[in-house]
Design a protein around this motif. Structure first.
Motif, mmCIF file in Angstrom:
data_model
loop_
_atom_site.group_PDB
_atom_site.id
_atom_site.type_symbol
_atom_site.label_atom_id
_atom_site.label_comp_id
_atom_site.label_asym_id
_atom_site.label_seq_id
_atom_site.Cartn_x
_atom_site.Cartn_y
_atom_site.Cartn_z
ATOM 1 N N VAL A 156 0.863 -1.184 0.000
ATOM 2 C CA VAL A 156 0.000 0.000 0.000
ATOM 3 C C VAL A 156 0.895 1.227 0.000
ATOM 4 C CG1 VAL A 156 -1.708 1.346 1.281
ATOM 5 C CG2 VAL A 156 -1.897 -1.143 1.228
ATOM 6 N N THR A 157 0.596 2.171 -0.882
ATOM 7 C CA THR A 157 1.336 3.435 -0.946
ATOM 8 C C THR A 157 0.351 4.581 -1.065
ATOM 9 O OG1 THR A 157 1.492 3.437 -3.361
ATOM 10 C CG2 THR A 157 3.292 2.359 -2.163
ATOM 11 N N ARG A 158 0.837 5.768 -0.818
ATOM 12 C CA ARG A 158 0.019 6.959 -1.031
ATOM 13 C C ARG A 158 -0.190 7.127 -2.537
ATOM 14 N NH1 ARG A 158 -0.525 10.923 3.352
ATOM 15 N NH2 ARG A 158 -2.155 12.194 2.506
ATOM 16 N N ALA A 159 -1.394 7.425 -2.956
ATOM 17 C CA ALA A 159 -1.680 7.593 -4.387
ATOM 18 C C ALA A 159 -1.116 8.921 -4.887
ATOM 19 C CB ALA A 159 -3.178 7.534 -4.634
ATOM 20 N N LYS A 160 -0.705 8.931 -6.139
ATOM 21 C CA LYS A 160 -0.211 10.153 -6.773
ATOM 22 C C LYS A 160 -1.389 11.091 -7.062
ATOM 23 C CE LYS A 160 3.742 7.862 -8.794
ATOM 24 N NZ LYS A 160 4.419 7.434 -9.995
ATOM 25 N N ALA A 161 -1.078 12.378 -7.208
ATOM 26 C CA ALA A 161 -2.113 13.401 -7.407
ATOM 27 C C ALA A 161 -3.014 13.101 -8.598
ATOM 28 C CB ALA A 161 -1.458 14.774 -7.564
ATOM 29 N N ASP A 162 -2.444 12.590 -9.707
ATOM 30 C CA ASP A 162 -3.280 12.307 -10.871
ATOM 31 C C ASP A 162 -4.231 11.140 -10.609
ATOM 32 O OD1 ASP A 162 -1.026 10.581 -10.877
ATOM 33 O OD2 ASP A 162 -1.166 10.268 -13.023
ATOM 34 N N VAL A 163 -3.809 10.180 -9.788
ATOM 35 C CA VAL A 163 -4.673 9.057 -9.426
ATOM 36 C C VAL A 163 -5.813 9.544 -8.527
ATOM 37 C CG1 VAL A 163 -4.790 6.847 -8.199
ATOM 38 C CG2 VAL A 163 -2.840 7.360 -9.690
ATOM 39 N N VAL A 164 -5.489 10.451 -7.592
ATOM 40 C CA VAL A 164 -6.516 11.015 -6.714
ATOM 41 C C VAL A 164 -7.576 11.720 -7.556
ATOM 42 C CG1 VAL A 164 -6.995 12.704 -4.893
ATOM 43 C CG2 VAL A 164 -4.962 11.238 -4.747
ATOM 44 N N ARG A 165 -7.142 12.555 -8.478
ATOM 45 C CA ARG A 165 -8.099 13.299 -9.303
ATOM 46 C C ARG A 165 -8.892 12.361 -10.210
ATOM 47 N NH1 ARG A 165 -9.306 18.391 -10.421
ATOM 48 N NH2 ARG A 165 -7.443 19.382 -9.634
ATOM 49 N N GLU A 166 -8.240 11.376 -10.817
ATOM 50 C CA GLU A 166 -8.916 10.430 -11.703
ATOM 51 C C GLU A 166 -9.945 9.601 -10.934
ATOM 52 O OE1 GLU A 166 -10.107 8.325 -14.984
ATOM 53 O OE2 GLU A 166 -8.790 10.067 -14.985
ATOM 54 N N THR A 167 -9.589 9.183 -9.727
ATOM 55 C CA THR A 167 -10.458 8.335 -8.915
ATOM 56 C C THR A 167 -11.636 9.102 -8.334
ATOM 57 O OG1 THR A 167 -8.608 6.910 -8.339
ATOM 58 C CG2 THR A 167 -10.523 6.814 -6.892
ATOM 59 N N THR A 168 -11.347 10.284 -7.775
ATOM 60 C CA THR A 168 -12.378 11.017 -7.044
ATOM 61 C C THR A 168 -13.049 12.120 -7.850
ATOM 62 O OG1 THR A 168 -10.866 12.697 -6.155
ATOM 63 C CG2 THR A 168 -11.096 10.647 -4.890
ATOM 64 N N GLY A 169 -12.311 12.712 -8.784
ATOM 65 C CA GLY A 169 -12.819 13.871 -9.497
ATOM 66 C C GLY A 169 -12.463 15.178 -8.798
ATOM 67 N N TYR A 170 -11.673 15.094 -7.735
ATOM 68 C CA TYR A 170 -11.316 16.269 -6.954
ATOM 69 C C TYR A 170 -9.800 16.323 -6.758
ATOM 70 C CZ TYR A 170 -16.225 15.663 -5.715
ATOM 71 O OH TYR A 170 -17.588 15.484 -5.773
ATOM 72 N N ALA A 171 -9.293 17.528 -6.499
ATOM 73 C CA ALA A 171 -7.865 17.710 -6.247
ATOM 74 C C ALA A 171 -7.547 17.439 -4.781
ATOM 75 C CB ALA A 171 -7.451 19.140 -6.599
ATOM 76 N N ILE A 172 -6.316 17.016 -4.513
ATOM 77 C CA ILE A 172 -5.845 16.831 -3.140
ATOM 78 C C ILE A 172 -6.066 18.137 -2.376
ATOM 79 C CG2 ILE A 172 -3.778 16.496 -1.722
ATOM 80 C CD1 ILE A 172 -2.745 14.588 -3.895
ATOM 81 N N GLY A 173 -6.542 18.017 -1.154
ATOM 82 C CA GLY A 173 -6.844 19.194 -0.343
ATOM 83 C C GLY A 173 -8.317 19.549 -0.379
ATOM 84 N N GLY A 174 -9.067 18.938 -1.307
ATOM 85 C CA GLY A 174 -10.495 19.215 -1.401
ATOM 86 C C GLY A 174 -11.340 17.962 -1.565
ATOM 87 N N VAL A 175 -10.725 16.786 -1.388
ATOM 88 C CA VAL A 175 -11.439 15.524 -1.602
ATOM 89 C C VAL A 175 -12.474 15.309 -0.494
ATOM 90 C CG1 VAL A 175 -11.218 13.010 -1.769
ATOM 91 C CG2 VAL A 175 -9.461 14.491 -2.785
ATOM 92 N N PRO A 176 -13.756 15.203 -0.855
ATOM 93 C CA PRO A 176 -14.772 14.906 0.152
ATOM 94 C C PRO A 176 -14.813 13.408 0.451
ATOM 95 C CG PRO A 176 -15.808 15.211 -1.986
ATOM 96 C CD PRO A 176 -14.332 15.442 -2.181
ATOM 97 N N PRO A 177 -15.529 13.004 1.493
ATOM 98 C CA PRO A 177 -15.582 11.591 1.845
ATOM 99 C C PRO A 177 -16.493 10.754 0.943
ATOM 100 C CG PRO A 177 -16.818 12.898 3.420
ATOM 101 C CD PRO A 177 -16.151 13.855 2.487
ATOM 102 N N PHE A 178 -17.313 11.387 0.132
ATOM 103 C CA PHE A 178 -18.197 10.681 -0.800
ATOM 104 C C PHE A 178 -18.530 11.621 -1.950
ATOM 105 C CE2 PHE A 178 -20.567 11.980 3.029
ATOM 106 C CZ PHE A 178 -21.381 12.970 2.507
ATOM 107 N N GLY A 179 -19.252 11.117 -2.956
ATOM 108 C CA GLY A 179 -19.542 11.925 -4.144
ATOM 109 C C GLY A 179 -18.418 11.877 -5.153
ATOM 110 N N HIS A 180 -17.712 10.751 -5.195
ATOM 111 C CA HIS A 180 -16.564 10.593 -6.087
ATOM 112 C C HIS A 180 -16.968 10.117 -7.470
ATOM 113 C CE1 HIS A 180 -13.875 9.858 -2.316
ATOM 114 N NE2 HIS A 180 -14.432 11.047 -2.333
#
Length: 183
Positions: A107-131
């Motif tokens: 397990v590793t921390r996801a990269k910023a592009d993976v966070v945005r691709e997965t959730t639709g939001y940028a790091i620092g603004g990811v909500p707990p749901f609505g991805h």
């Protein structure tokens, strides 16, 4: 210290998140979203802006897991399967505990592009749901130490309050203990 103000003039929350709230029958939460004049990308910044304890911030963190029988086949998002961990703002995620919880090889921390691709939001603004996509969600029990927690509403400028059990339920979270232990 920045003060948070409620934005009643429209969409303080990210439009995708506001739509998710409506779809989940939580439209009243939209009116509770607070907008900061300056970005609060970290838990300490958000706690200072709200005027709450650091542990009342609910961080939504994306990790990548490899080799877990609990997760569906690997998506082509940096090689690992994205996993959302909900953690109180005063604690850090113990990657080994997450790995054990998932039965994963790594397990590793996801990269910023993976966070945005997965959730639709940028790091620092990811909500707990609505991805954008559905992910496995692990919620640390420490969130239950409070009557109310604050989480990002889709941007680094916005947060919303919610009772932790309700937040975890709407996120589809599994309660677990994945925070680092202080020695």
């Amino acid at each position: 210290m920045t003060t948070a103000a409620t934005d009643n003039e429209g969409s303080a929350a990210h439009p995708r998140f506001a739509e998710a709230l409506r779809e989940m029958g939580l439209a009243e939460v939209i009116g509770q979203v607070r907008r900061f004049p300056d970005a609060a990308r970290t838990a300490p910044e958000a706690a200072a802006a709200i005027g709450c304890e650091l542990s009342q911030i609910c961080k939504s963190l994306i990790f990548a897991a490899w080799g877990s029988p609990l997760l569906e086949g690997s998506r082509d998002l940096g090689g690992g399967v994205p996993v959302l961990v909900l953690m109180d703002g005063a604690s850090r995620v113990d990657l080994e505990r997450v790995r054990q919880e998932l039965g994963a090889r790594k397990v590793t921390r996801a990269k910023a592009d993976v966070v945005r691709e997965t959730t639709g939001y940028a790091i620092g603004g990811v909500p707990p749901f609505g991805h954008r996509t559905t992910t496995r969600v692990l919620a640390d029990r420490s969130l239950l130490d409070h009557d109310l927690v604050w989480a990002a509403a889709g941007t680094p400028y916005t947060v919303f309050p919610m009772e932790p059990k309700t937040l975890i339920a709407h996120a589809g979270g599994i309660l677990t203990d994945v925070r680092e232990r202080s020695e």
